[in-house]
Design a protein around this motif. Structure first.
Motif, mmCIF file in Angstrom:
data_model
loop_
_atom_site.group_PDB
_atom_site.id
_atom_site.type_symbol
_atom_site.label_atom_id
_atom_site.label_comp_id
_atom_site.label_asym_id
_atom_site.label_seq_id
_atom_site.Cartn_x
_atom_site.Cartn_y
_atom_site.Cartn_z
ATOM 1 N N ASP A 3 8.423 -132.655 40.313
ATOM 2 C CA ASP A 3 7.183 -133.295 39.865
ATOM 3 C C ASP A 3 7.365 -133.953 38.501
ATOM 4 N N LEU A 4 8.121 -133.313 37.623
ATOM 5 C CA LEU A 4 8.368 -133.884 36.296
ATOM 6 C C LEU A 4 9.200 -135.160 36.399
ATOM 7 N N LEU A 5 10.170 -135.175 37.299
ATOM 8 C CA LEU A 5 10.987 -136.375 37.493
ATOM 9 C C LEU A 5 10.130 -137.531 38.016
ATOM 10 N N LYS A 6 9.222 -137.225 38.922
ATOM 11 C CA LYS A 6 8.304 -138.252 39.425
ATOM 12 C C LYS A 6 7.422 -138.788 38.300
ATOM 13 N N GLU A 7 7.001 -137.909 37.416
ATOM 14 C CA GLU A 7 6.185 -138.330 36.276
ATOM 15 C C GLU A 7 6.977 -139.253 35.362
ATOM 16 N N LEU A 8 8.254 -138.954 35.150
ATOM 17 C CA LEU A 8 9.109 -139.812 34.333
ATOM 18 C C LEU A 8 9.227 -141.221 34.913
#
Length: 234
Positions: A3-8
Motif C-alpha cells: 500500500d505504501l508503494l502504491k501511495e508513492l
C-alpha cells in the motif's frame, strides 16, 4: 509495504528526490539522507524511459548481473532468477547490470518480450538496466516500466553471473531490497525504513508547490514572482 508503494506512485520521481536529499538545508521537508551530488542515489542522463505514459512505478529491488557465457562458471540459470523474484511478496523493480565488453554491450538487446512476460508474472512492475534491450513493442502492453540506455534488435549468447548483489545502474548504487521509484525523469533508490518519512515530506512539498505555482500563474509582475519564489532558488 504494498500500500505504501502504491501511495508513492502518486508522486513523480523528482518530488521523491526532493523529499530524500535534494535540499538538505530544508529540514522540514528533506531527510538529507544522501549528499545531493556525491551520494550515488539516483540515475544519470544515460538511462532512458521507454514508456513515459505509464507514470511512476515503485518496488522492492532484486538485482541480477548478466555477462558473457563462462564454461568455468555455470552455477546460475534463469530459473534461479525467477525463484529470487518469487521470494519478494511486494511489487518488484528488477535492476539488471550488463557486465559485457563495451563493443558488445552497445548492441546487446538483452531483455525482451519473453523475459518481461515472465517477470510480470512474478510481480515485477519495473525494470531498469545500464545497457540496451529490445522488444519495446511487445512489452508496452504489459504495464511494466522499462528503463534502458537504448534499444537494439538482437543479441548473442549470455549468462547470469550473479543474483542479488550490489550493482551500479547508470550512476545509482543499488542494494537488494532497496526501494526504487522510477518514472520518465529517471530512478531514485532509498531504504524501506524511509518510506513513511518520504511520503510525509513529499505530501508537504507537493502542497506547497501547487500553492506557489497557482500564485505565479495569477501574475506577470516580475517582482511579485520573485517574492513568491524567495528562498526557493537563493
Amino acid at each position: 509495504m504494498k500500500d505504501l508503494l502504491k501511495e508513492l506512485e502518486k508522486y513523480d520521481t523528482p518530488s521523491i528526490t526532493n523529499a530524500i536529499a535534494t535540499y538538505p538545508q530544508k529540514h522540514d521537508t528533506c531527510l538529507g539522507q544522501y549528499h545531493p551530488w556525491n551520494g550515488h542515489w539516483y540515475t544519470n542522463q544515460t538511462l532512458k524511459c521507454m514508456f513515459p505514459n505509464l507514470g511512476p512505478k515503485a518496488g522492492v529491488v532484486v538485482t541480477v548481473v548478466y555477462g558473457m557465457p563462462d564454461p568455468l562458471y555455470e552455477r546460475l540459470t534463469f530459473k534461479d532468477l525467477l525463484l529470487a523474484l518469487d521470494k519478494i511478496k511486494d511489487p518488484i523493480v528488477l535492476a539488471v547490470k550488463q557486465n559485457f565488453p563495451p563493443k558488445i554491450k552497445k548492441r546487446n538487446g538483452l531483455l525482451g518480450g519473453n523475459m518481461l512476460t515472465a517477470f510480470k508474472s512474478m510481480g515485477v512492475v519495473g525494470v531498469l538496466s545500464d545497457g540496451p534491450s529490445r522488444d519495446v513493442d511487445e512489452i508496452r502492453a504489459l504495464n511494466v516500466q522499462y528503463m534502458l540506455t537504448g534499444v537494439t534488435a538482437g543479441h548473442g549468447p549470455f549468462a547470469i553471473e550473479a543474483i542479488n548483489v550490489p550493482v551500479n545502474i547508470c550512476g545509482m548504487h543499488v542494494m537488494p531490497k532497496d526501494i526504487i521509484h522510477m518514472d520518465e525523469n529517471g530512478a531514485v533508490k532509498f531504504s524501506s525504513e524511509m518510506v513513511t518519512s518520504i511520503l510525509d515530506n513529499v505530501k508537504r512539498i507537493t502542497e506547497a508547490e501547487k500553492k506557489r505555482q497557482n500564485m505565479i500563474k495569477k501574475t506577470t509582475d516580475a517582482l511579485m514572482i520573485a517574492e513568491i519564489l524567495k528562498g526557493v532558488y537563493d
